[in-house]
Design an enzyme around this catalytic site. Structure first.
Site, PDB file in Angstrom:
ATOM      1  N   ASN A  95       4.230  -7.279  -8.208  1.00  0.00           N
ATOM      2  CA  ASN A  95       2.275  -7.040  -7.820  1.00  0.00           C
ATOM      3  C   ASN A  95       1.607  -7.421  -7.017  1.00  0.00           C
ATOM      4  OD1 ASN A  95      -0.407  -6.066  -9.640  1.00  0.00           O
ATOM      5  ND2 ASN A  95      -0.179  -8.487  -9.688  1.00  0.00           N
ATOM      6  N   TYR A 160      -3.278  -3.339   4.593  1.00  0.00           N
ATOM      7  CA  TYR A 160      -2.797  -3.516   3.913  1.00  0.00           C
ATOM      8  C   TYR A 160      -2.422  -1.766   2.998  1.00  0.00           C
ATOM      9  CZ  TYR A 160      -3.763  -2.868  -1.494  1.00  0.00           C
ATOM     10  OH  TYR A 160      -3.351  -3.219  -2.677  1.00  0.00           O
ATOM     11  N   LYS A 164       1.232  -1.359   1.989  1.00  0.00           N
ATOM     12  CA  LYS A 164       1.934  -0.775   0.912  1.00  0.00           C
ATOM     13  C   LYS A 164       2.776   0.480   1.521  1.00  0.00           C
ATOM     14  CE  LYS A 164       0.230  -3.450  -2.022  1.00  0.00           C
ATOM     15  NZ  LYS A 164       0.720  -4.917  -3.370  1.00  0.00           N
TER      16      LYS A 164
END
Length: 249
Positions: A95, A160, A164
């Site tokens: 996470n 980002y 991801k």
């Protein structure tokens, strides 16, 4: 002498706040695992999460390390397993993540590298170490927290989105490598969720884009993660599950 049953744990990286904290608490309520709460900077927040885990009737402990630092990850786990010889970490929730938003044309290399190091290299450092034990035991759950940004791309978040998106690809590939060992690998892709990361966003304006007309709550994401971490999800692997109010699917 009779062999003692192994003590089973679930690890949540970046577990001190936001979605990570909600996942720790939900797993404490649902799973029967002892919860390992990883944090990097905010010990007070990690201790608060631990308190809530214990209030849910489950044991837990905090583990300080930077997922992006391979040496730190290895040293921490080597030491932890020495102290906990009868332990097995069956569930890994990757996470931990950071964002350093800005237009790509002006993006500094440290903003690019730090975001990729945390999400992508962090996934490698933690999962590669802990997967060895899962392969021996022929059981495990690996759940990677990704993002709508990693699926459709978001302007101002090239770093980002890249990080991801890379974890999405890694999830699908790794799932195929280890499925026969009864280890599932899935990703959860939240949209706009009320948390520290979205605190500066204009919710009133942005929710017009969201079919359900609101931001999600961390607890809603945590329920999904808890299900994927359970034995009930044993036939789901290599999947990316969107939880975004219909904004992208």
């Amino acid at each position: 002498m009779e062999k003692q049953p192994k003590k089973k744990y679930a690890l949540v990286t970046g577990g001190s706040r936001g979605i990570g904290r909600a996942i720790c608490i939900q797993l404490a309520k649902d799973s029967g695992y002892s919860i390992l709460i990883n944090y990097n900077h905010n010990e007070a927040a990690a201790l608060e999460t631990l308190k809530e885990v214990e209030n849910a009737g489950t044991k837990g402990e905090i583990l300080k390390f930077d997922v992006a630092n391979a040496e730190s990850v290895q040293k921490t786990f080597d030491g932890w397993f020495q102290k906990n010889e009868n332990a097995v970490i069956e569930v890994v929730i990757n996470n931990a993540g950071i964002n350093k938003d800005g237009l790509f044309v002006w993006m500094k290399s440290e903003d690019w590298n730090s975001v990729l190091n945390t999400s992508l290299n962090g996934f490698y450092n933690v999962t590669n170490y802990l997967m060895q034990q899962m392969l021996v035991n022929k059981y495990g759950r690996i759940i990677n927290m990704v993002s709508v940004s990693g699926l459709k791309g978001t302007a101002g978040q090239v770093n980002y989105s890249a990080a991801k998106g890379a974890v999405v690809g890694a999830t699908k590939a790794l799932a195929q490598e280890i499925a026969k060992r009864n280890i599932t690998v899935n990703a959860v892709a939240p949209g706009f969720i009320n948390s520290d990361m979205t605190a500066g966003l204009d919710e009133k304006e942005l929710k017009k884009m969201i079919p359900v007309n609101r931001f999600g709550e961390a607890e809603e994401v945590a329920h999904l993660v808890s299900f994927l971490a359970s034995k009930n999800a044993s036939y789901i692997t290599g999947e990316v599950i969107n939880i975004n109010g219909g904004i992208y699917s």
